[in-house]
Write an enzyme that holds these catalytic residues in place. Structure first.
Site, PDB file in Angstrom:
ATOM      1  N   THR A 133       0.826  -1.213   0.000  1.00 58.56           N
ATOM      2  CA  THR A 133       0.000   0.000   0.000  1.00 58.56           C
ATOM      3  C   THR A 133       0.860   1.263   0.000  1.00 58.56           C
ATOM      4  O   THR A 133       2.004   1.250   0.480  1.00 58.56           O
ATOM      5  CB  THR A 133      -0.897  -0.013   1.263  1.00 58.56           C
ATOM      6  OG1 THR A 133      -1.437   1.286   1.456  1.00 58.56           O
ATOM      7  CG2 THR A 133      -0.107  -0.356   2.520  1.00 58.56           C
ATOM      8  N   ASP A 134       0.277   2.376  -0.469  1.00 56.49           N
ATOM      9  CA  ASP A 134       0.987   3.655  -0.402  1.00 56.49           C
ATOM     10  C   ASP A 134       1.046   4.195   1.030  1.00 56.49           C
ATOM     11  O   ASP A 134       1.790   5.132   1.316  1.00 56.49           O
ATOM     12  CB  ASP A 134       0.328   4.694  -1.329  1.00 56.49           C
ATOM     13  CG  ASP A 134      -1.116   5.022  -0.966  1.00 56.49           C
ATOM     14  OD1 ASP A 134      -1.707   4.337  -0.103  1.00 56.49           O
ATOM     15  OD2 ASP A 134      -1.666   5.982  -1.550  1.00 56.49           O
ATOM     16  N   GLU A 135       0.270   3.571   1.937  1.00 53.50           N
ATOM     17  CA  GLU A 135       0.218   4.096   3.309  1.00 53.50           C
ATOM     18  C   GLU A 135       1.554   3.932   4.045  1.00 53.50           C
ATOM     19  O   GLU A 135       1.786   4.580   5.056  1.00 53.50           O
ATOM     20  CB  GLU A 135      -0.926   3.427   4.091  1.00 53.50           C
ATOM     21  CG  GLU A 135      -2.262   3.706   3.428  1.00 53.50           C
ATOM     22  CD  GLU A 135      -3.468   3.185   4.199  1.00 53.50           C
ATOM     23  OE1 GLU A 135      -3.425   3.174   5.436  1.00 53.50           O
ATOM     24  OE2 GLU A 135      -4.442   2.787   3.544  1.00 53.50           O
ATOM     25  N   TYR A 158      -1.737  -0.712  10.919  1.00 60.27           N
ATOM     26  CA  TYR A 158      -1.853  -1.369   9.598  1.00 60.27           C
ATOM     27  C   TYR A 158      -0.664  -1.011   8.711  1.00 60.27           C
ATOM     28  O   TYR A 158       0.040  -1.895   8.212  1.00 60.27           O
ATOM     29  CB  TYR A 158      -3.166  -0.955   8.912  1.00 60.27           C
ATOM     30  CG  TYR A 158      -3.185  -1.263   7.425  1.00 60.27           C
ATOM     31  CD1 TYR A 158      -3.109  -2.584   6.971  1.00 60.27           C
ATOM     32  CD2 TYR A 158      -3.240  -0.239   6.469  1.00 60.27           C
ATOM     33  CE1 TYR A 158      -3.107  -2.878   5.606  1.00 60.27           C
ATOM     34  CE2 TYR A 158      -3.241  -0.533   5.105  1.00 60.27           C
ATOM     35  CZ  TYR A 158      -3.176  -1.850   4.679  1.00 60.27           C
ATOM     36  OH  TYR A 158      -3.163  -2.132   3.337  1.00 60.27           O
ATOM     37  N   LYS A 162       2.448  -3.335   7.230  1.00 57.36           N
ATOM     38  CA  LYS A 162       2.716  -3.506   5.798  1.00 57.36           C
ATOM     39  C   LYS A 162       4.144  -3.035   5.476  1.00 57.36           C
ATOM     40  O   LYS A 162       4.843  -3.657   4.672  1.00 57.36           O
ATOM     41  CB  LYS A 162       1.707  -2.720   4.960  1.00 57.36           C
ATOM     42  CG  LYS A 162       0.296  -3.284   4.949  1.00 57.36           C
ATOM     43  CD  LYS A 162       0.176  -4.675   4.356  1.00 57.36           C
ATOM     44  CE  LYS A 162       0.426  -4.718   2.861  1.00 57.36           C
ATOM     45  NZ  LYS A 162       0.132  -6.088   2.305  1.00 57.36           N
TER      46      LYS A 162
HETATM   47  P1  NAD Z   1      -9.140  -7.769   2.073  1.00 50.00           P
HETATM   48  O1  NAD Z   1      -9.166  -7.507   3.544  1.00 50.00           O
HETATM   49  O2  NAD Z   1     -10.370  -7.533   1.266  1.00 50.00           O
HETATM   50  O3  NAD Z   1      -8.733  -9.289   1.815  1.00 50.00           O
HETATM   51  C1  NAD Z   1      -7.704  -9.929   2.510  1.00 50.00           C
HETATM   52  C2  NAD Z   1      -7.797 -11.432   2.234  1.00 50.00           C
HETATM   53  O4  NAD Z   1      -6.718 -12.062   2.928  1.00 50.00           O
HETATM   54  C3  NAD Z   1      -9.088 -12.054   2.765  1.00 50.00           C
HETATM   55  O5  NAD Z   1      -9.641 -12.922   1.792  1.00 50.00           O
HETATM   56  C4  NAD Z   1      -8.641 -12.838   4.001  1.00 50.00           C
HETATM   57  O6  NAD Z   1      -9.423 -13.994   4.248  1.00 50.00           O
HETATM   58  C5  NAD Z   1      -7.209 -13.188   3.622  1.00 50.00           C
HETATM   59  N1  NAD Z   1      -6.348 -13.411   4.801  1.00 50.00           N
HETATM   60  C6  NAD Z   1      -6.238 -12.603   5.894  1.00 50.00           C
HETATM   61  N2  NAD Z   1      -5.375 -13.155   6.774  1.00 50.00           N
HETATM   62  C7  NAD Z   1      -4.922 -14.307   6.202  1.00 50.00           C
HETATM   63  C8  NAD Z   1      -3.995 -15.312   6.617  1.00 50.00           C
HETATM   64  N3  NAD Z   1      -3.389 -15.231   7.808  1.00 50.00           N
HETATM   65  N4  NAD Z   1      -3.762 -16.343   5.782  1.00 50.00           N
HETATM   66  C9  NAD Z   1      -4.384 -16.439   4.589  1.00 50.00           C
HETATM   67  N5  NAD Z   1      -5.286 -15.530   4.167  1.00 50.00           N
HETATM   68  C10 NAD Z   1      -5.544 -14.483   4.957  1.00 50.00           C
HETATM   69  O7  NAD Z   1      -7.918  -6.935   1.504  1.00 50.00           O
HETATM   70  P2  NAD Z   1      -7.755  -6.190   0.113  1.00 50.00           P
HETATM   71  O8  NAD Z   1      -8.335  -4.838   0.202  1.00 50.00           O
HETATM   72  O9  NAD Z   1      -8.172  -7.099  -0.977  1.00 50.00           O
HETATM   73  O10 NAD Z   1      -6.170  -6.012   0.061  1.00 50.00           O
HETATM   74  C11 NAD Z   1      -5.330  -7.028  -0.485  1.00 50.00           C
HETATM   75  C12 NAD Z   1      -3.893  -6.602  -0.359  1.00 50.00           C
HETATM   76  O11 NAD Z   1      -3.679  -5.376  -1.064  1.00 50.00           O
HETATM   77  C13 NAD Z   1      -3.447  -6.356   1.073  1.00 50.00           C
HETATM   78  O12 NAD Z   1      -2.138  -6.858   1.213  1.00 50.00           O
HETATM   79  C14 NAD Z   1      -3.473  -4.841   1.215  1.00 50.00           C
HETATM   80  O13 NAD Z   1      -2.520  -4.415   2.149  1.00 50.00           O
HETATM   81  C15 NAD Z   1      -3.106  -4.414  -0.192  1.00 50.00           C
HETATM   82  N6  NAD Z   1      -3.640  -3.091  -0.606  1.00 50.00           N
HETATM   83  C16 NAD Z   1      -4.961  -2.781  -0.437  1.00 50.00           C
HETATM   84  C17 NAD Z   1      -5.444  -1.557  -0.874  1.00 50.00           C
HETATM   85  C18 NAD Z   1      -6.912  -1.192  -0.747  1.00 50.00           C
HETATM   86  O14 NAD Z   1      -7.296  -0.069  -1.050  1.00 50.00           O
HETATM   87  N7  NAD Z   1      -7.789  -2.112  -0.360  1.00 50.00           N
HETATM   88  C19 NAD Z   1      -4.578  -0.648  -1.475  1.00 50.00           C
HETATM   89  C20 NAD Z   1      -3.247  -0.988  -1.638  1.00 50.00           C
HETATM   90  C21 NAD Z   1      -2.798  -2.225  -1.210  1.00 50.00           C
END
Ligand code: NAD
Length: 351
Positions: A133-135, A158, A162
Site C-alpha cells: 500500500t501507499d500508506e 496497519y 505492511k
Molecule cells: P481484504 O481484507 O479484502 O482481503 C484480505 C484477504 O486475505 C481475505 O480474503 C482474508 O481472508 C485473507 N487473509 C487474511 N489473513 C490471512 C492469513 N493469515 N492467511 C491467509 N489468508 C488471509 O484486503 P484487500 O483490500 O483485498 O487487500 C489485499 C492486499 O492489497 C493487502 O495486502 C493490502 O494491504 C493491499 N492493498 C490494499 C489496498 C486497498 O485499497 N484495499 C490498497 C493498496 C494495497
C-alpha cells in the site's frame, strides 16, 4: 503457468483471480484463510473453471504452506493476504502484526526453500510478488506525491505492519537472491468491496436510510484507483517487472472523503431517487479516526513509462460502475450486512 495467489477471497485478490482466469491461461491456486474479509462468493464466476482451485490455509501455517508449494509447484506467488482495515488495526493491532509481518516472513521462508531447489531455468523465471500500500509512505501535506524513493514513515498499526512486510520482502531478495517484485498502490474501490470501507459503507448505508458517517471534517484526501486497473497492473508487473524493483500504482484521482460521499449521493439520487430529499441529507460528521493520515497521492510514472500501464477508469466512470454494481448485486452484500458486519463504528482503540 501456475500461480499461487494469497488472499484471493478478498477484495483485490478476487478481482485479480477473476482477471487471471478471464484474460490469461494461467492455473490459479487461491490460498486464503477466509477471515471475516474473505468471501468465496466473490469468485463465483470462476469457481467452475478447471484452472481455478481454492485452498483454505493460513499463511502463518508453515507445514500447510510448504505442502501446498510442493503440490502446486508454482511459477509465481502473488501475495495479497493481509489484515487490511486501518480501523480494525486500531482495535486489534497484534492481529495485523501476526498476519502481515509473521505471515509474510513465513511465506517468504517457504517460497525460498521451494525456489532454492528448482532447476536453473525455472529458478530464473520464478517470482515472489508482494502487494502493498501507499500508506507505508506516511501522510502528505498539501503538495507533493509519493515516489518509489519516498522514505517510509507509516503512521497506523496497519501501515506499519505492511511497511515491515515490505522490508522483509526486500531483505529476502537482497540476501538470498529470491526474485521479488513489490508494488505500493493507492486506495482501491470497485465491486465486491467489503462494506467496512468508506465507499461500499456509504452506498449501503444510504440505501438503508442510515447515517453516512464522515470522519472529522471530511477533508482527508485519498487517491482512488478502480480495482480492475490494479489487477491489470499487478499482472503486468508480474510479467514485465524487473526483480528487486518496486512500482507505485495509482490513478491520480485525488478526492476528499466529503467529495467522495457527495458524488455517491448524487449518483444514487439519479439512479434510485428517494421519495423526498437527497441522500446527502444523511451525511453525518463523526469524531475523527485517531492518527488519521491527511493526504495520500501517488506518482505512478515509473509503471507507465517502464511497463506501459494506463488505468482504464477515472474516478467519475469507476464510481458510477461501482454504485451500479451494488445496486444490482444485493445477493453478494446482503448476507454480509446481515451476518458479518452491519456498519457499526470501528477503530475507537484497544479495549
Ligand atoms: P481484504 O481484507 O479484502 O482481503 C484480505 C484477504 O486475505 C481475505 O480474503 C482474508 O481472508 C485473507 N487473509 C487474511 N489473513 C490471512 C492469513 N493469515 N492467511 C491467509 N489468508 C488471509 O484486503 P484487500 O483490500 O483485498 O487487500 C489485499 C492486499 O492489497 C493487502 O495486502 C493490502 O494491504 C493491499 N492493498 C490494499 C489496498 C486497498 O485499497 N484495499 C490498497 C493498496 C494495497
Amino acid at each position: 503457468m501456475k500461480i499461487i495467489v494469497t488472499g484471493g477471497a478478498g477484495f483485490i485478490g478476487s478481482a485479480l483471480i477473476r482477471f487471471l482466469i478471464r484474460e490469461t491461461d494461467c492455473e490459479v491456486c487461491n490460498l486464503d484463510k477466509l477471515t471475516y474479509a474473505g468471501n468465496p462468493e466473490s469468485l463465483k464466476e470462476v469457481s467452475d473453471s478447471e484452472r481455478y482451485r481454492f485452498e483454505q490455509l493460513d499463511i502463518c501455517d508453515t507445514t500447510g504452506v510448504v505442502g501446498l508449494f510442493n503440490e502446486i509447484r508454482p511459477d509465481a506467488v502473488m501475495h495479497l493476504a493481509a489484515e487490511s482495515h486501518v480501523d480494525r488495526s486500531i482495535d486489534k493491532p497484534l492481529e495485523f502484526v501476526q498476519t502481515n509481518v509473521m505471515g509474510t516472513a513465513n511465506l517468504l521462508q517457504c517460497a525460498l526453500a521451494y525456489w532454492q531447489v528448482l532447476p536453473e531455468e525455472r529458478k530464473k523465471g520464478f517470482r515472489f510478488q508482494h502487494i502493498s500500500t501507499d500508506e507505508v509512505y506516511g501522510s502528505l501535506g498539501k503538495e507533493g506525491l509519493f515516489e518509489e524513493t519516498t522514505p517510509y514513515d507509516p503512521k497506523s498499526p496497519y501501515s506499519a505492519s505492511k511497511a515491515a512486510s515490505d522490508h522483509l520482502v526486500r531483505a529476502w531478495g537482497h540476501t538470498f537472491g529470491l526474485p521479488v517484485l513489490l508494488s505500493n498502490c493507492s486506495n482501491n474501490y470497485g465491486p465486491y468491496h467489503f462494506p467496512e470501507k468508506l465507499i461500499p459503507l456509504v452506498i449501503l448505508n444510504a440505501l438503508d436510510g442510515k447515517a453516512l458517517p464522515i470522519y472529522g471534517k471530511g477533508d482527508n484526501i485519498r487517491d482512488w484507483l478502480y480495482v480492475e486497473d490494479h489487477a491489470r497492473a499487478l499482472w503486468l508487473i508480474n510479467r514485465k517487472g524487473v526483480p528487486g524493483e518496486t512500482y507505485n500504482i495509482g490513478g491520480r484521482n485525488e478526492r476528499t472523503n466529503l467529495e467522495v460521499v457527495q458524488t455517491i449521493c448524487r449518483i444514487l439520487d439519479e439512479l434510485r431517487p428517494k421519495t423526498s430529499g437527497s441522500y446527502a441529507d444523511q451525511i453525518t460528521f463523526v469524531a475523527d479516526r485517531p492518527g488519521h493520515d491527511r493526504r495520500y497521492a501517488i506518482n505512478a510514472d515509473k509503471l507507465r513509462r517502464e511497463l506501459g500501464w494506463e488505468p482504464k477508469e477515472d474516478f467519475d466512470s469507476g464510481i458510477r460502475h461501482t454504485v451500479e454494481w451494488y445496486l444490482n448485486n444485493d445477493w453478494w452484500w446482503r448476507p454480509i450486512r446481515e451476518r458479518k458486519y452491519a456498519g457499526e463504528r470501528l477503530g475507537k482503540g484497544v479495549k
